[in-house]
Enzyme design. Sequence first.
Site, PDB file in Angstrom:
ATOM      1  NE  ARG A 118     -22.508 -19.327  53.714  1.00  0.00           N
ATOM      2  CZ  ARG A 118     -22.033 -17.786  53.573  1.00  0.00           C
ATOM      3  NH1 ARG A 118     -21.182 -17.550  52.948  1.00  0.00           N
ATOM      4  NH2 ARG A 118     -22.752 -17.272  54.214  1.00  0.00           N
ATOM      5  CG  ASP A 161     -34.024 -15.434  55.541  1.00  0.00           C
ATOM      6  OD1 ASP A 161     -33.914 -16.042  56.598  1.00  0.00           O
ATOM      7  OD2 ASP A 161     -33.153 -14.797  54.897  1.00  0.00           O
TER       8      ASP A 161
END
Length: 460
Positions: free
Chosen positions: A94, A223
């Site tokens: 982020r 993932d």
Amino acid sequence: MFSSGVVDRLEAVRQAFRHAWKGYKDHAWGHDELKPISKSFGEWFGLGLTLIDSLDTMWILGLKEEFAEARAWVEKDLSFDKNVDVNLFETTIRVLGGLISTYHLSADQLFLEKAKDLGSRLMPAFKTPSKIPFSDVNIGKGTAHPPRWTSDSTLAEVTSVQLEFRELSRLTQEPQYQEVVNEVMKLVHKLPGKHDGLVPMFINTNSGQFTHKGVFTLGARADSYYEYLLKQWIQGGKTEDDLLEDYLGAVEGVKKHLVRKTGPSKLTFVGELSHNRFNPKMDHLVCFLPGTLALGAHNGLPGDHMDLAVELMETCHQMYKQMETGLSPEIAHFSLQPSDGRDVIVKPADKHNLLRPETVESLFYMYRFTKDAKYRDWGWEILQSFNKYTKVPDGGYTSINNVRDPVNPGPRDKMESFFLGETLKYLYLLFSDDTELLSLDKYVFNTEAHPLPIWPSPPK
């Protein structure tokens, strides 16, 4: 108007962003997350997470004034010299990712300086017996440790910081960032305990071995390992064969062990394997996969990757469409029994929606590569559902508790930074006709939707 509806859709995304930003600016400026119902804020790391995650989105959407205000905050108020524990993965994808991509788009040195400062402060996470990084690092003190309850790190976390650290080395000409993350990939590449290319969810920072073996998922905790195998290979100019080999092997493992069809409508989905028992459960997070498969196919990988992408994209669309609010639950279960009933089953604990981006992310890739307008229409329906059920009148959007109850969806009073960093960005790119806007032959998106350049080939 000449091109029917396109301009309206782009403007609708800009309006959604402005509305979200108004809430953030009024009630949470400089803080990590807006709580739009209580008109307050939440603090996770104390790094202005929403603001930094949104910088490149504002640039792409052409929101110049908002960008300038946010830049001023970064210059005056963003400091990494604070005694705070941050999660290595979340901060890398982020904050570091957001700063690097904004530097590339704006060519403003400020963002590179901040990225360098943060990158050097994250490095202590890699000082472990196995070279597998700890999950948490104190960016002020320069100390790192695993979570309180375990000496394990999450597999996805340690294998999904590579794009950002590799790029930081390229920008700074300081090799240590790339070295520590390449070492992790090298270790995982040769580690025993994989199941036809599928990896367990945890890895021990002392031994460097997989733990909790026998559980395989493409959802939470695994993932982005698969996503970053392909994307590192693309970032590096398709020269690193181990990455490609591991990615291709993993896709085969997914097809062999995790792909099934539902009973009612024969929807293709990706389930989970727990000690050789199949569980027809799919996290919304797995909806990143059609986009990633399509990106691989676009880069010369087998055509059946694209076939699977098309089928999974339909399923992710149905996870929205079959819900009363038109919004997907956090986790779906699928019915394997033949019937005329619903394909998607939602358990009471899984009915929430966090404004997640994975489905619109994949819609963006699918539209770019096929130009099939249905993918845009599906994205437009999702945006309308967000506006109907998650928009807070005075500013901001909120995650909700119950996607099955349009009368009382149950606002949770939190706007995740990725709603602005990813969800709205991918919707904008999906609706944009400008194919040169972040060409997928020039940029690779990190797992927080921050575009990083594909490296130029070294002169032959």
